[in-house]
Write an enzyme that holds these catalytic residues in place. Structure first.
Site, PDB file in Angstrom:
ATOM      1  N   TYR A  52       6.964-122.728 -21.913  1.00 47.37           N
ATOM      2  CA  TYR A  52       6.925-122.912 -23.364  1.00 47.37           C
ATOM      3  C   TYR A  52       7.611-124.194 -23.833  1.00 47.37           C
ATOM      4  O   TYR A  52       7.748-124.418 -25.024  1.00 47.37           O
ATOM      5  CB  TYR A  52       7.550-121.706 -24.082  1.00 47.37           C
ATOM      6  CG  TYR A  52       6.636-120.503 -24.155  1.00 47.37           C
ATOM      7  CD1 TYR A  52       5.544-120.388 -23.314  1.00 47.37           C
ATOM      8  CD2 TYR A  52       6.856-119.490 -25.073  1.00 47.37           C
ATOM      9  CE1 TYR A  52       4.702-119.293 -23.366  1.00 47.37           C
ATOM     10  CE2 TYR A  52       6.022-118.387 -25.139  1.00 47.37           C
ATOM     11  CZ  TYR A  52       4.953-118.292 -24.287  1.00 47.37           C
ATOM     12  OH  TYR A  52       4.125-117.197 -24.342  1.00 47.37           O
ATOM     13  N   ASP A  86       5.228-107.610 -26.687  1.00 48.15           N
ATOM     14  CA  ASP A  86       4.096-107.106 -27.485  1.00 48.15           C
ATOM     15  C   ASP A  86       3.639-105.758 -26.916  1.00 48.15           C
ATOM     16  O   ASP A  86       3.326-104.827 -27.653  1.00 48.15           O
ATOM     17  CB  ASP A  86       2.911-108.083 -27.434  1.00 48.15           C
ATOM     18  CG  ASP A  86       2.878-109.017 -28.648  1.00 48.15           C
ATOM     19  OD1 ASP A  86       3.971-109.403 -29.108  1.00 48.15           O
ATOM     20  OD2 ASP A  86       1.778-109.352 -29.117  1.00 48.15           O
ATOM     21  N   ASP A  91       7.520-112.704 -23.713  1.00 53.37           N
ATOM     22  CA  ASP A  91       6.624-112.733 -24.874  1.00 53.37           C
ATOM     23  C   ASP A  91       5.544-111.671 -24.723  1.00 53.37           C
ATOM     24  O   ASP A  91       5.261-110.884 -25.633  1.00 53.37           O
ATOM     25  CB  ASP A  91       5.996-114.138 -24.959  1.00 53.37           C
ATOM     26  CG  ASP A  91       5.338-114.388 -26.302  1.00 53.37           C
ATOM     27  OD1 ASP A  91       5.543-113.583 -27.229  1.00 53.37           O
ATOM     28  OD2 ASP A  91       4.610-115.399 -26.424  1.00 53.37           O
ATOM     29  N   ASP A 147       4.090-107.600 -12.884  1.00 48.55           N
ATOM     30  CA  ASP A 147       2.884-106.765 -12.961  1.00 48.55           C
ATOM     31  C   ASP A 147       3.247-105.279 -12.888  1.00 48.55           C
ATOM     32  O   ASP A 147       2.691-104.443 -13.619  1.00 48.55           O
ATOM     33  CB  ASP A 147       1.858-107.150 -11.876  1.00 48.55           C
ATOM     34  CG  ASP A 147       2.502-107.438 -10.526  1.00 48.55           C
ATOM     35  OD1 ASP A 147       3.744-107.444 -10.436  1.00 48.55           O
ATOM     36  OD2 ASP A 147       1.765-107.644  -9.541  1.00 48.55           O
ATOM     37  N   LYS A 165       8.503-112.747 -10.845  1.00 47.16           N
ATOM     38  CA  LYS A 165       7.398-112.721  -9.881  1.00 47.16           C
ATOM     39  C   LYS A 165       7.785-113.679  -8.754  1.00 47.16           C
ATOM     40  O   LYS A 165       7.076-114.635  -8.439  1.00 47.16           O
ATOM     41  CB  LYS A 165       6.104-113.171 -10.594  1.00 47.16           C
ATOM     42  CG  LYS A 165       4.849-112.983  -9.785  1.00 47.16           C
ATOM     43  CD  LYS A 165       4.403-111.535  -9.652  1.00 47.16           C
ATOM     44  CE  LYS A 165       3.144-111.423  -8.817  1.00 47.16           C
ATOM     45  NZ  LYS A 165       2.797-110.044  -8.446  1.00 47.16           N
TER      46      LYS A 165
HETATM   47  P1  ATP Z   1       0.756-114.364 -32.767  1.00 50.83           P
HETATM   48  O1  ATP Z   1      -0.005-114.942 -31.624  1.00 50.83           O
HETATM   49  O2  ATP Z   1       1.180-115.355 -33.803  1.00 50.83           O
HETATM   50  O3  ATP Z   1       1.872-113.431 -32.346  1.00 50.83           O
HETATM   51  P2  ATP Z   1      -1.450-112.544 -32.996  1.00 50.83           P
HETATM   52  O4  ATP Z   1      -2.725-113.296 -33.083  1.00 50.83           O
HETATM   53  O5  ATP Z   1      -1.039-111.939 -31.693  1.00 50.83           O
HETATM   54  O6  ATP Z   1      -0.270-113.442 -33.572  1.00 50.83           O
HETATM   55  P3  ATP Z   1      -0.580-110.721 -34.975  1.00 50.83           P
HETATM   56  O7  ATP Z   1      -0.516-111.469 -36.236  1.00 50.83           O
HETATM   57  O8  ATP Z   1       0.716-110.479 -34.280  1.00 50.83           O
HETATM   58  O9  ATP Z   1      -1.606-111.389 -34.019  1.00 50.83           O
HETATM   59  O10 ATP Z   1      -1.314-109.345 -35.226  1.00 50.83           O
HETATM   60  C1  ATP Z   1      -1.854-108.547 -34.180  1.00 50.83           C
HETATM   61  C2  ATP Z   1      -2.439-107.266 -34.804  1.00 50.83           C
HETATM   62  O11 ATP Z   1      -1.377-106.452 -35.291  1.00 50.83           O
HETATM   63  C3  ATP Z   1      -3.349-107.553 -35.994  1.00 50.83           C
HETATM   64  O12 ATP Z   1      -4.459-106.674 -35.982  1.00 50.83           O
HETATM   65  C4  ATP Z   1      -2.483-107.272 -37.180  1.00 50.83           C
HETATM   66  O13 ATP Z   1      -3.189-106.835 -38.311  1.00 50.83           O
HETATM   67  C5  ATP Z   1      -1.525-106.182 -36.687  1.00 50.83           C
HETATM   68  N1  ATP Z   1      -0.211-106.327 -37.326  1.00 50.83           N
HETATM   69  C6  ATP Z   1       0.708-107.266 -37.063  1.00 50.83           C
HETATM   70  N2  ATP Z   1       1.779-107.125 -37.848  1.00 50.83           N
HETATM   71  C7  ATP Z   1       1.549-106.045 -38.634  1.00 50.83           C
HETATM   72  C8  ATP Z   1       2.296-105.390 -39.661  1.00 50.83           C
HETATM   73  N3  ATP Z   1       3.518-105.807 -40.045  1.00 50.83           N
HETATM   74  N4  ATP Z   1       1.744-104.317 -40.258  1.00 50.83           N
HETATM   75  C9  ATP Z   1       0.538-103.862 -39.882  1.00 50.83           C
HETATM   76  N5  ATP Z   1      -0.224-104.441 -38.920  1.00 50.83           N
HETATM   77  C10 ATP Z   1       0.267-105.527 -38.297  1.00 50.83           C
END
Ligand code: ATP
Length: 341
Positions: free
Chosen positions: A126, A234, A230, A206, A173
Site C-alpha cells: 500500500y 471486511d 484490509d 488463507d 503467508k
Molecule cells: P471501499 O473500497 O472504499 O472500502 P467498497 O467499494 O468496498 O468501498 P463500501 O462503500 O464499503 O464498498 O460498501 C460495500 C457494501 O456495503 C455496499 O453495498 C454498501 O451499500 C454497504 N454498506 C457500507 N456501509 C454501509 C452502512 N453504513 N450502512 C449500510 N450499508 C452499508
C-alpha cells in the site's frame, strides 16, 4: 476548561455527510451527559473537496486535523487514497485497529464473535511502490522489522487491555513470501516472548480467511500486514453483522483518526438508509483513546453511554435496513442520542 477537546470531523462523500451528521448528534448527547466539553470543526476532504478546491486534502484541512485532539472521519469516495492513505503516512498512524463484535439478534454468523484485527498501516504493497512496465507491472512489498515489532507490541497490549482470552494470532503467508512475511512472523514471535501472559499462535492468511467463517468465535486479537488486514477486516465485519456495524481506529504515538471500515457506499447514498453505527462506534473508540491518553474518566463514561445506547437500540429491534430494520439514518442516530443523554 479541563476536558475541552477539539475534534476535526471529515464529512466525506457518498453516505459520509449523513453519517457525519448522525455522529455529531450522538456524540454531542453522550458528551454533554458525561460532562465532556467537545468542539467539533468540520474539515473538507474527499471528492467534494477535490471538486470545490482542487485538492482532495486541502492544506488548511491537514492543518486543522493536525491541530485537533483527534479526527473523526466519515468515508470519502474515489479520492480515498489521497486522503486516508496520505493521512496514515503523514501522521504516522501505524496501527489500524478493527474490532468485529456480534450483537444478539443481529444477522451475524454467530452471536459470540468478539475479535479485533490489528493491521499494520504504513508498509506492504500500500505504499504505492508500483512500476508500470507496459504489458506488465511490478508492486513492491515493504516489510521491516521495526514496523512489524511496533505493530506486534500494539497487538499484545490490545490483548492485555481487552482482558478476555488474551490470545494473539499472527497472520501471514511466510511459506510463499519468505522474505517479507518471514520478517513479520519472526518480529511477532520476538515480541511474544516478552508477553508471557498472552498466548501466541500463527496462521497462514488463507487458513485465517477460512477460519473466520468456520469458527470466528475462537479469535481474540489478529495481527497482520496491511493488505491482509484490509481484506480480513471486511470479512470479519460481515461475519459479525455487516459493514454498517464496523468501526475502526488509526493510531500513532501522537495522533489518531477514527473512521468506519466501509467506504462511501454510493449505491445507498441519499436514501437515508445508511447505518450510522459504524461511525458512532468509531466515535466510541475515539473517546476511549482520549480517556486513555488524556487520563480522563469522563471520556470513558461518554464512550460507554454511546456504545450501550447502540447496543440497546439494536437489541430492541430499532435498526436500519442493512441489519433487518426500517429506521432511517437520522431516526437511528436520534434514538442513540436520546438513550446516551
Ligand atoms: P471501499 O473500497 O472504499 O472500502 P467498497 O467499494 O468496498 O468501498 P463500501 O462503500 O464499503 O464498498 O460498501 C460495500 C457494501 O456495503 C455496499 O453495498 C454498501 O451499500 C454497504 N454498506 C457500507 N456501509 C454501509 C452502512 N453504513 N450502512 C449500510 N450499508 C452499508
Amino acid at each position: 476548561m479541563i476536558g475541552m477537546y477539539g475534534i476535526s470531523l471529515v464529512a466525506g462523500d457518498g453516505i459520509g455527510p449523513e453519517l457525519a451528521d448522525a455522529a455529531e448528534a450522538a456524540l454531542g448527547a453522550a458528551c454533554s451527559a458525561a460532562g465532556v466539553g467537545m468542539r467539533v470543526t468540520r474539515v473538507a476532504a474527499g471528492d467534494a473537496a477535490l471538486e470545490a478546491e482542487g485538492a482532495a486534502l486541502p492544506a488548511r484541512s491537514l492543518e486543522a486535523i493536525r491541530a485537533s485532539d483527534a479526527c473523526l472521519k466519515a468515508p470519502v469516495g474515489e479520492s480515498a487514497r489521497d486522503v486516508i492513505v496520505f493521512l496514515r503516512r503523514e501522521l504516522d498512524l501505524y496501527a489500524n485497529i478493527r474490532p468485529a463484535r456480534s450483537y444478539p439478534g443481529m444477522p451475524a454468523l454467530r452471536e459470540d464473535i468478539d475479535l479485533v484485527i490489528v493491521r499494520e498501516n504504513t508498509e506492504d504493497v500500500y505504499t504505492g511502490g508500483e512500476v508500470d512496465l507496459g504489458d506488465a507491472g511490478v508492486a513492491l512489498r515493504t516489510v521491516s522489522s521495526a514496523a512489524s515489532e511496533r505493530i506486534a507490541r500494539c497487538a499484545f497490549e490490545e490483548a492485555r487491555a481487552r482482558g478476555g482470552r488474551r490470545r494473539v494470532t499472527c497472520v501471514h503467508k511466510s511459506n510463499v513470501m519468505r522474505v517479507t512475511d518471514g520478517i513479520f512472523s519472526r518480529a511477532c514471535a520476538r515480541v511474544a516472548s516478552g508477553y508471557g501472559d498472552v498466548e501466541f499462535d500463527e496462521m497462514y492468511v488463507d487458513a485465517c480467511a477460512m477460519n473466520l467463517v468456520r469458527e470466528p468465535q475462537k479469535f481474540d486479537v489478529i495481527v497482520t500486514t496491511n493488505m491482509f488486514g484490509d481484506i480480513l477486516s471486511d470479512e470479519s465485519a460481515q461475519v459479525a453483522g455487516g459493514l454498517g456495524m464496523a468501526p475502526a481506529a488509526n493510531i500513532g504515538d501522537s495522533a489518531a483518526l477514527f473512521e468506519p471500515v466501509h467506504g462511501a457506499a454510493f449505491d445507498i447514498a441519499g436514501t437515508r438508509s445508511a447505518n450510522p453505527s459504524s461511525i458512532i462506534l468509531s466515535a466510541c473508540m475515539m473517546l476511549d483513546w482520549l480517556a486513555r491518553t488524556r487520563r480522563d474518566a469522563r471520556c470513558a463514561e461518554a464512550s460507554s453511554r454511546l456504545s450501550s445506547a447502540v447496543r440497546s437500540m439494536v437489541a430492541s429491534g430499532a435498526r436500519t435496513r442493512d441489519v433487518g430494520g426500517s429506521l432511517s439514518t437520522s431516526e437511528f442516530a436520534d434514538g442513540v442520542a436520546s438513550r446516551a443523554a
